[in-house]
Design a protein around this motif. Structure first.
Motif, PDB file in Angstrom:
ATOM      1  N   CYS A  67      25.771  30.429  41.557  1.00 30.01           N
ATOM      2  CA  CYS A  67      27.026  31.152  41.394  1.00 30.01           C
ATOM      3  C   CYS A  67      26.966  31.967  40.101  1.00 30.01           C
ATOM      4  O   CYS A  67      26.516  31.466  39.080  1.00 30.01           O
ATOM      5  N   HIS A  68      27.379  33.215  40.181  1.00 27.34           N
ATOM      6  CA  HIS A  68      27.442  34.087  39.005  1.00 27.34           C
ATOM      7  C   HIS A  68      28.879  34.550  38.792  1.00 27.34           C
ATOM      8  O   HIS A  68      29.536  34.927  39.749  1.00 27.34           O
ATOM      9  N   ILE A  69      29.292  34.539  37.558  1.00 25.74           N
ATOM     10  CA  ILE A  69      30.591  35.142  37.233  1.00 25.74           C
ATOM     11  C   ILE A  69      30.381  36.047  36.019  1.00 25.74           C
ATOM     12  O   ILE A  69      29.790  35.619  35.023  1.00 25.74           O
ATOM     13  N   ASN A  70      30.817  37.299  36.139  1.00 23.69           N
ATOM     14  CA  ASN A  70      30.871  38.155  34.954  1.00 23.69           C
ATOM     15  C   ASN A  70      32.307  38.633  34.754  1.00 23.69           C
ATOM     16  O   ASN A  70      33.230  38.080  35.371  1.00 23.69           O
ATOM     17  N   GLU A  71      32.521  39.641  33.944  1.00 29.61           N
ATOM     18  CA  GLU A  71      33.886  40.064  33.614  1.00 29.61           C
ATOM     19  C   GLU A  71      34.642  40.575  34.834  1.00 29.61           C
ATOM     20  O   GLU A  71      35.862  40.559  34.857  1.00 29.61           O
ATOM     21  N   GLU A  72      33.914  41.072  35.847  1.00 34.44           N
ATOM     22  CA  GLU A  72      34.594  41.709  36.980  1.00 34.44           C
ATOM     23  C   GLU A  72      34.474  40.978  38.302  1.00 34.44           C
ATOM     24  O   GLU A  72      35.351  41.079  39.142  1.00 34.44           O
ATOM     25  N   SER A  73      33.358  40.284  38.499  1.00 35.54           N
ATOM     26  CA  SER A  73      33.169  39.750  39.844  1.00 35.54           C
ATOM     27  C   SER A  73      32.592  38.341  39.836  1.00 35.54           C
ATOM     28  O   SER A  73      32.040  37.876  38.827  1.00 35.54           O
ATOM     29  N   CYS A  74      32.763  37.710  40.979  1.00 33.62           N
ATOM     30  CA  CYS A  74      32.247  36.356  41.173  1.00 33.62           C
ATOM     31  C   CYS A  74      31.382  36.364  42.424  1.00 33.62           C
ATOM     32  O   CYS A  74      31.818  36.807  43.491  1.00 33.62           O
ATOM     33  N   VAL A  75      30.155  35.888  42.269  1.00 32.21           N
ATOM     34  CA  VAL A  75      29.177  35.980  43.346  1.00 32.21           C
ATOM     35  C   VAL A  75      28.669  34.572  43.669  1.00 32.21           C
ATOM     36  O   VAL A  75      28.246  33.848  42.775  1.00 32.21           O
ATOM     37  N   LEU A  76      28.744  34.202  44.954  1.00 31.48           N
ATOM     38  CA  LEU A  76      28.242  32.890  45.364  1.00 31.48           C
ATOM     39  C   LEU A  76      27.066  33.090  46.313  1.00 31.48           C
ATOM     40  O   LEU A  76      27.216  33.722  47.364  1.00 31.48           O
ATOM     41  N   ASN A  77      25.927  32.578  45.942  1.00 32.14           N
ATOM     42  CA  ASN A  77      24.700  32.719  46.744  1.00 32.14           C
ATOM     43  C   ASN A  77      24.436  34.174  47.142  1.00 32.14           C
ATOM     44  O   ASN A  77      24.058  34.460  48.287  1.00 32.14           O
ATOM     45  N   GLY A  78      24.687  35.090  46.231  1.00 32.49           N
ATOM     46  CA  GLY A  78      24.388  36.497  46.480  1.00 32.49           C
ATOM     47  C   GLY A  78      25.529  37.292  47.095  1.00 32.49           C
ATOM     48  O   GLY A  78      25.474  38.519  47.134  1.00 32.49           O
ATOM     49  N   ASP A  79      26.573  36.616  47.586  1.00 32.51           N
ATOM     50  CA  ASP A  79      27.704  37.338  48.184  1.00 32.51           C
ATOM     51  C   ASP A  79      28.861  37.433  47.193  1.00 32.51           C
ATOM     52  O   ASP A  79      29.262  36.427  46.612  1.00 32.51           O
ATOM     53  N   VAL A  80      29.388  38.667  47.058  1.00 35.82           N
ATOM     54  CA  VAL A  80      30.562  38.823  46.191  1.00 35.82           C
ATOM     55  C   VAL A  80      31.744  38.145  46.878  1.00 35.82           C
ATOM     56  O   VAL A  80      32.121  38.512  47.990  1.00 35.82           O
ATOM     57  N   ILE A  81      32.306  37.129  46.234  1.00 36.33           N
ATOM     58  CA  ILE A  81      33.421  36.429  46.886  1.00 36.33           C
ATOM     59  C   ILE A  81      34.766  36.764  46.244  1.00 36.33           C
ATOM     60  O   ILE A  81      35.805  36.475  46.805  1.00 36.33           O
ATOM     61  N   ALA A  82      34.739  37.353  45.051  1.00 38.38           N
ATOM     62  CA  ALA A  82      36.010  37.751  44.434  1.00 38.38           C
ATOM     63  C   ALA A  82      35.759  38.821  43.395  1.00 38.38           C
ATOM     64  O   ALA A  82      34.702  38.843  42.746  1.00 38.38           O
TER      65      ALA A  82
END
Lengths: 360, 203
Positions: free
Chosen positions: B8-23
């Motif tokens: 899971c990646h979170i930066n200032e703008e987006s949240c990505v789970l397993n490569g898919d932008v989820i929020a």
């Protein structure tokens, strides 16, 4: 098993392991009343190094302590590619750069000694020191390094003192671990080192044997210890199981014993659950205060000296049972054959850790 | 052999789970970005609101990993999941706020002070999940794949069956969060090695 030795301490009680152990043997405390130290300019009991200049205390202590270690092992090992330095600390050089409390001091340390590897910082509240020594043992057993130098260091700052004052966790008297009248911690500062190695030959004095240690979380509360001592119980149980040792083989326990009401009660419950309540135990916080990230290393270093001298050291500040389960608190110095010692630590974030070392 | 089974990646703008932008951050919302993510998880865990940003980051990362791998909560004993986290700034984001409480506001805040240790996030995750396993928080000059590879392996050898790992870069609005799960003998996921970890981390 790995080898552990070359213990060193710089604290208000001395500039070397010899001076520190001498002070502890004389039951002298580094804690004194420091005027105007508190948030409201009140005097506070602290174990403070008085002859240390206030700028870059963290860096000065790290360099000073590692210089002393270099005299106690083969000095060529300090700069070896197969040597790692692990620094255990909660706040590092926070006063120097709050946004980057470690890197500036570590860069100086690397440069000063010509270290081959980037030091690793373990920052795990008050178990940092024990965790760092366990990590050292793990890195060596995994074959990743031949030698690991663990430096535990924290310094007193307004930040930390005012924080503990805001929690009403600072004792009005020098701290009294496990005692009925205990009422909180006395903060301390200092730096200690141990060297962990896969070979006994690098040490100028005979090393001791270090066994695998473990950590466990209470999974209960971030700033209050578990009422059942669950994490400490689990960590000690796993450490003993991992080394196929029974609790009866432990000759002495160097406890965490911060002197807060809840911490010491938690430890007493955990050791009682472990059937270890009869084993001689002490807390060294009455001598050094609570040195946070340095505590595990300072207390391991003193316990190593206790083993080398076969001497139980009085738990300073204790006079009357103050926990619901009574422990075998050491009330005076006493000669005693110490072959196996358990060191434990517990801290904020619900963390607990333990390690075991033995005479060779 | 170990595998990265979720990340899971979170930066200032987006949240990505397993490569898919989820929020993606709704800049018009009155809620903080992490609060938006928390609401998206539809959980009942009021303790979230008391946490500082470092703990919120680790909490959200770990909940999203669980969402991706629901079996994480049932497959292992309560002490078989290790927590191995690191960052560069320690708890500086909250340290600055605590310092403001006694320097500017003349009232040291105990509720901020308890978050001025970087390992508190490990406690929050342990409490949430009743995980009693090994914990380690390290401060590194930058994201170092070797640290996670080496110490993750050490935790596995010592008895962990899974290790939740994370890099939690949180300082004054900067958000660089990477949380990932490593499991042994998994039928799925990427083999845990330096190359895959760097690819997965993306920095």
């Amino acid at each position: 098993m790995t080898y552990i030795g070359a213990e060193e301490i710089v604290s208000p009680l001395g500039q070397s392991i010899r001076e520190n152990f001498q002070s502890v043997c004389e039951n002298r405390s580094g804690i004194s009343l420091v005027p105007h130290a508190g948030f409201n300019q009140e005097a506070i009991h602290l174990s403070k190094i008085t002859d240390l200049s206030s700028s870059n205390k963290f860096e000065t202590l790290l360099i000073d302590t590692l210089s002393k270690v270099a005299k106690r092992i083969d000095p060529a090992r300090i700069t070896s590619k197969k040597t790692l330095v692990i620094v255990s600390s909660t706040k590092g050089g926070l006063d120097r750069n709050i946004k980057d409390p470690f890197a500036p001091s570590l860069t100086s340390l690397v440069k000063h000694f010509g270290l081959a590897n980037e030091p690793l910082v373990v920052s795990n509240a008050c178990i940092s020191g024990v965790l760092a020594i366990n990590a050292a043992n793990n890195f060596i057993k995994a074959g990743l390094y031949d030698h690991v130098i663990v430096l535990g260091c924290d310094v007193i700052s307004d930040f930390v003192l005012f924080g503990f004052q805001s929690l009403f966790a600072v004792s009005a008297t020098p701290c009294t671990p496990f005692d009925l009248n205990r009422s909180g911690i006395s903060l301390g500062e200092g730096c200690a080192a141990v060297v962990v190695s896969n070979t006994p030959e690098i040490f100028k004095n005979k090393p001791l044997g270090l066994y695998s240690g473990t950590s466990a979380n209470d999974a209960n509360h971030i700033s209050g210890p578990s009422r059942t001592g669950e994490g400490l119980y689990r960590s000690v149980k796993r450490t003993l199981e991992l080394n196929k040792m029974s609790f009866g083989e432990i000759d002495f326990i160097s406890a965490h014993g911060t002197a807060t009401v809840f911490n010491d009660e938690m430890e007493a419950i955990a050791f009682d659950r472990l059937n270890m309540a009869d084993i001689p135990i002490n807390s060294l916080k009455g001598y050094f205060g609570h040195t946070l990230g340095a505590a595990g290393v300072i207390e391991t270093a003193i316990s190593m000296q206790m083993m080398r001298h076969n001497m139980l050291i009085k738990s300073l500040g204790y006079s009357e049972t103050g926990t619901s389960k009574s422990l075998n608190i050491t009330t005076g110095n006493k000669s005693s054959e110490l072959n196996t010692i358990l060191k434990t630590a517990s801290g904020f974030g619900g963390c607990n850790a333990s390690l075991v070392f033995r005479k060779l | 052999m170990s595998f990265i089974t979720a990340c899971c990646h979170i930066n200032e703008e987006s949240c990505v789970l397993n490569g898919d932008v989820i929020a993606q951050k709704n800049t018009e919302s009155g809620d903080s970005w992490f609060k938006q993510l928390y609401k998206g998880l539809t959980l009942e865990y009021p303790k979230f609101y008391k946490m500082d940003m470092l703990s919120q980051a680790g909490f959200i990362g770990s909940e999203l990993i669980k969402k991706s791998n629901p079996a994480l909560s049932t497959r292992y004993q309560d002490d078989e999941i290790g927590l191995l986290f690191a960052n560069q700034e320690s708890s500086a984001d909250t340290d600055i706020r605590f310092m403001e409480s006694y320097v500017d506001k003349k009232s040291p805040s105990p509720s901020l002070f308890v978050y001025t240790l970087p390992n508190i996030v490990l406690g929050e995750i342990a409490i949430r999940n009743k995980w009693f396993g090994e914990n380690m928080f390290a401060v590194l000059p930058k994201f170092a794949p070797e640290f996670f590879l080496q110490y993750g392996e050490i935790m596995m050898v010592a008895g962990a069956k899974a290790v939740l790992m994370g890099w939690l870069g949180i300082l004054e609005g900067k958000i660089e969060v990477f949380v990932f799960l490593v499991e042994e003998n998994s039928a799925t996921g990427m083999q845990l090695n330096r190359e895959n970890l760097i690819t997965c981390a993306g920095f």
